[in-house]
Design an enzyme around this catalytic site. Structure first.
Site, PDB file in Angstrom:
ATOM      1  N   TRP A 174      10.783  40.465  -6.252  1.00 59.29           N
ATOM      2  CA  TRP A 174      10.915  39.295  -6.061  1.00 59.29           C
ATOM      3  C   TRP A 174      10.110  38.614  -5.160  1.00 59.29           C
ATOM      4  O   TRP A 174       8.510  38.896  -5.238  1.00 59.29           O
ATOM      5  CB  TRP A 174      12.257  38.352  -6.222  1.00 59.29           C
ATOM      6  CG  TRP A 174      13.313  38.717  -5.129  1.00 59.29           C
ATOM      7  CD1 TRP A 174      13.791  38.043  -4.246  1.00 59.29           C
ATOM      8  CD2 TRP A 174      14.183  40.152  -5.073  1.00 59.29           C
ATOM      9  NE1 TRP A 174      14.742  38.759  -3.421  1.00 59.29           N
ATOM     10  CE2 TRP A 174      15.068  39.690  -3.905  1.00 59.29           C
ATOM     11  CE3 TRP A 174      13.999  41.221  -5.830  1.00 59.29           C
ATOM     12  CZ2 TRP A 174      15.585  40.958  -3.356  1.00 59.29           C
ATOM     13  CZ3 TRP A 174      14.962  42.104  -5.365  1.00 59.29           C
ATOM     14  CH2 TRP A 174      15.801  41.990  -4.150  1.00 59.29           C
ATOM     15  N   ASP A 175      10.510  38.237  -4.107  1.00 60.37           N
ATOM     16  CA  ASP A 175       9.553  37.637  -2.858  1.00 60.37           C
ATOM     17  C   ASP A 175       8.184  38.727  -2.664  1.00 60.37           C
ATOM     18  O   ASP A 175       8.265  39.630  -2.456  1.00 60.37           O
ATOM     19  CB  ASP A 175      10.293  37.435  -1.374  1.00 60.37           C
ATOM     20  CG  ASP A 175      11.309  36.340  -1.653  1.00 60.37           C
ATOM     21  OD1 ASP A 175      11.716  35.952  -2.621  1.00 60.37           O
ATOM     22  OD2 ASP A 175      11.934  35.897  -0.598  1.00 60.37           O
ATOM     23  N   ASP A 185      -2.502  29.392  16.164  1.00 64.37           N
ATOM     24  CA  ASP A 185      -2.566  28.040  15.732  1.00 64.37           C
ATOM     25  C   ASP A 185      -4.249  28.042  15.907  1.00 64.37           C
ATOM     26  O   ASP A 185      -4.731  28.352  16.938  1.00 64.37           O
ATOM     27  CB  ASP A 185      -1.955  27.209  16.792  1.00 64.37           C
ATOM     28  CG  ASP A 185      -2.424  25.841  16.652  1.00 64.37           C
ATOM     29  OD1 ASP A 185      -3.277  25.353  16.122  1.00 64.37           O
ATOM     30  OD2 ASP A 185      -1.742  24.815  17.503  1.00 64.37           O
ATOM     31  N   ASP A 237      19.378  21.934   1.283  1.00 65.64           N
ATOM     32  CA  ASP A 237      20.150  22.904   2.092  1.00 65.64           C
ATOM     33  C   ASP A 237      19.174  23.999   2.575  1.00 65.64           C
ATOM     34  O   ASP A 237      19.518  24.987   3.369  1.00 65.64           O
ATOM     35  CB  ASP A 237      21.514  23.351   1.700  1.00 65.64           C
ATOM     36  CG  ASP A 237      22.356  24.039   2.808  1.00 65.64           C
ATOM     37  OD1 ASP A 237      22.320  23.197   3.995  1.00 65.64           O
ATOM     38  OD2 ASP A 237      22.992  24.813   2.696  1.00 65.64           O
ATOM     39  N   GLU A 281      13.072  27.415   2.391  1.00 59.54           N
ATOM     40  CA  GLU A 281      12.615  28.841   2.522  1.00 59.54           C
ATOM     41  C   GLU A 281      11.181  29.266   2.669  1.00 59.54           C
ATOM     42  O   GLU A 281      10.443  28.576   2.145  1.00 59.54           O
ATOM     43  CB  GLU A 281      13.280  29.545   1.571  1.00 59.54           C
ATOM     44  CG  GLU A 281      14.736  29.096   0.950  1.00 59.54           C
ATOM     45  CD  GLU A 281      15.384  30.370   0.043  1.00 59.54           C
ATOM     46  OE1 GLU A 281      16.158  31.041   0.594  1.00 59.54           O
ATOM     47  OE2 GLU A 281      15.005  30.106  -1.324  1.00 59.54           O
TER      48      GLU A 281
HETATM   49  C1  FRU Z   1      13.656  33.327  -1.176  1.00 59.52           C
HETATM   50  C2  FRU Z   1      14.804  34.175  -0.517  1.00 59.52           C
HETATM   51  C3  FRU Z   1      14.378  34.350   0.788  1.00 59.52           C
HETATM   52  C4  FRU Z   1      15.201  35.612   1.380  1.00 59.52           C
HETATM   53  C5  FRU Z   1      15.076  36.351   0.101  1.00 59.52           C
HETATM   54  C6  FRU Z   1      16.583  37.134  -0.198  1.00 59.52           C
HETATM   55  O1  FRU Z   1      13.565  34.005  -2.782  1.00 59.52           O
HETATM   56  O2  FRU Z   1      16.073  33.676  -0.798  1.00 59.52           O
HETATM   57  O3  FRU Z   1      14.622  33.305   1.558  1.00 59.52           O
HETATM   58  O4  FRU Z   1      14.452  36.186   2.302  1.00 59.52           O
HETATM   59  O5  FRU Z   1      15.019  35.439  -0.936  1.00 59.52           O
HETATM   60  O6  FRU Z   1      16.511  37.772  -1.407  1.00 59.52           O
END
Ligand code: FRU
Length: 424
Positions: free
Chosen positions: A52-53, A216, A291, A294
């Site tokens: 995923w990420d 920056d 909330d 990310e």
């Molecule tokens: C985004 C997220 C991040 C976190 C990870 C956890 O998809 O929620 O914020 O680090 O996935 O799996």
């Protein structure tokens, strides 16, 4: 909001507010801010693991960087369990949805490499088992430091707690591929303080993660963005006039929105190596709105600071809503004030017909936006879905002043380098 005194003397800034009025302008399915439909026929990177990420290797200024012609990405990764009895349903079939939903608890950092900026080959785990101090290795940022191939991986060490950490290693290339070596010593940097950033003791659903260090372009100092929630006991936050913003008559009722307290945090380094950090008050807060903000990150363009962050439909407060996707804000200086892009903040959301098709978007300085495929409906009713756990098609956006426009779509997981570093 109260803040602790900083070594800079007085607090350098007031957080900018993403207000309920701003969020009322969020509209799903505007074609200029909606990700094209992802087909259920997508290819997967791997049958062995979910990813995923996605965190492309970059330099401290944000440029996506290849080394000796090799592109490198880091991904949060978890094994797929098609044959594990724990993930079989009553009929003995693999329950891929449950396996996918459980992935966060066993997330590990892996890396992939490529000659083409796509068609990624699996390199393996970045840290050997036992190196990282907690169960979960959550998102962060790999930074190429120099021509010796040294890399600082900033990430979040989660369960127990949530600590922003870094580990230094090295990227090594051959004509056949890439290896990451010597990621062996994890250094804790900081945790939520309970004064500016909410702690686990204040809220069991707190968020404190996703470090994104940068220099920056204007003052030349080293900073870091991260995801947080505004400090205070859960339920104690006030959604007042400032958080509500300029709403039309009939929109003053904030319901239970005091439980939504996301913020984009910022810290400044006290040293050039980024080993010693001081947290500053949040850049942006979303109290009464959402909330979770990310994986915050910047694109520096036209002398402006474009702040992007990903968020979900399910984390919106009572009375406001929007699609899963990436939201953005712009300012003329690092500490703001930030105003929402496109009036609302929405930059690239999922279409309402496929609300979970992608997530965890990362806007790169070349206007390309990478994300992963979560789930795509396979029938008209949306009851049957195909789980992704793989790279989504990359989207091109154009950033113009306070507006953004979807302008292109590219191949799955297309993350081309912006510059190449020849290692010495
Ligand atoms: C985004 C997220 C991040 C976190 C990870 C956890 O998809 O929620 O914020 O680090 O996935 O799996």
């Amino acid at each position: 909001m109260k803040s602790t005194p900083s070594k800079f003397g007085k607090t350098p800034h007031q957080p900018s507010l993403w207000t309920r009025a701003d969020a009322l302008k969020v509209h799903a399915d505007d074609p200029t801010t909606t990700q094209p439909l992802v087909s259920a026929n997508f290819p997967v990177l791997s049958d062995e693991v979910f990813i995923w990420d996605t965190m492309p290797l970059r330099d401290i200024d944000g440029n996506i960087t290849s080394v000796d012609g090799w592109s490198v990405i880091f991904t949060l990764t978890a094994d797929r369990h098609p044959n594990d009895p724990q993930y079989l349903d009553q009929n003995g079939n693999y329950d891929v949805i449950r396996d996918w939903n459980d992935r966060h608890g066993r997330a590990k950092m892996y890396y992939w490499f490529s000659r083409t900026g796509k068609d990624w080959k699996l390199g393996g785990r970045v840290m050997a088992e036992g190196v990282s101090p907690t169960v979960r290795e959550w998102a962060g940022t790999p930074i190429l430091l120099n021509e010796q191939g040294e890399v600082d991986l900033y990430y979040t060490a989660v369960t127990p707690g949530a600590t922003i950490v870094k580990v230094r290693g090295r990227v090594v290339t051959t004509e056949h591929g890439v290896s990451l070596v010597s990621f062996e010593k994890v250094k804790p940097l900081f945790e939520a303080d309970g004064k500016m950033y909410q702690t686990e003791a204040q809220n069991a659903f707190w968020g404190f993660r996703d470090p994104w260090p940068f220099r920056d372009p204007k003052d030349g100092k080293l900073y870091m963005l991260f995801e947080g929630n505004v400090a205070g006991e859960r339920g104690s936050h006030k959604v007042g006039k400032a958080e509500i913003g300029d709403v039309p008559p009939g929109y003053e009722d904030v319901g239970n929105s005091r439980f939504q307290t996301a913020c984009v945090g910022i810290a400044v380094a006290r040293d050039e190596d980024g080993d010693d950090w001081e947290m500053l008050p949040p850049l942006l807060t979303a109290v009464g709105v959402n909330d979770q903000t990310e994986r915050p990150h910047f694109v520096f363009q036209d002398g402006k600071y474009y702040l992007f962050t990903i968020s979900h439909t399910f984390t919106y407060a009572d009375g406001v809503t929007g699609p899963d996707g990436v939201y953005g804000f712009v300012a003329d200086s690092l500490f703001g004030p930030y105003v929402p892009l496109n009036g609302s903040g929405l930059v690239l959301g999922n279409p309402s017909s496929q609300p979970f098709q992608t997530y965890s978007h990362c806007v790169m300085p070349n206007g390309l936006v990478t994300s992963f495929i979560d789930s795509v409906p396979t029938d008209d009713t949306g009851t049957q879905i195909r789980i992704g756990g793989t790279e989504a098609p990359t989207v091109g956006i154009k950033i113009k002043g306070q507006q953004t426009f979807v302008v292109a779509e590219y191949d799955y997981g297309y993350i081309p380098p912006m510059l190449d570093v020849t290692l010495k």
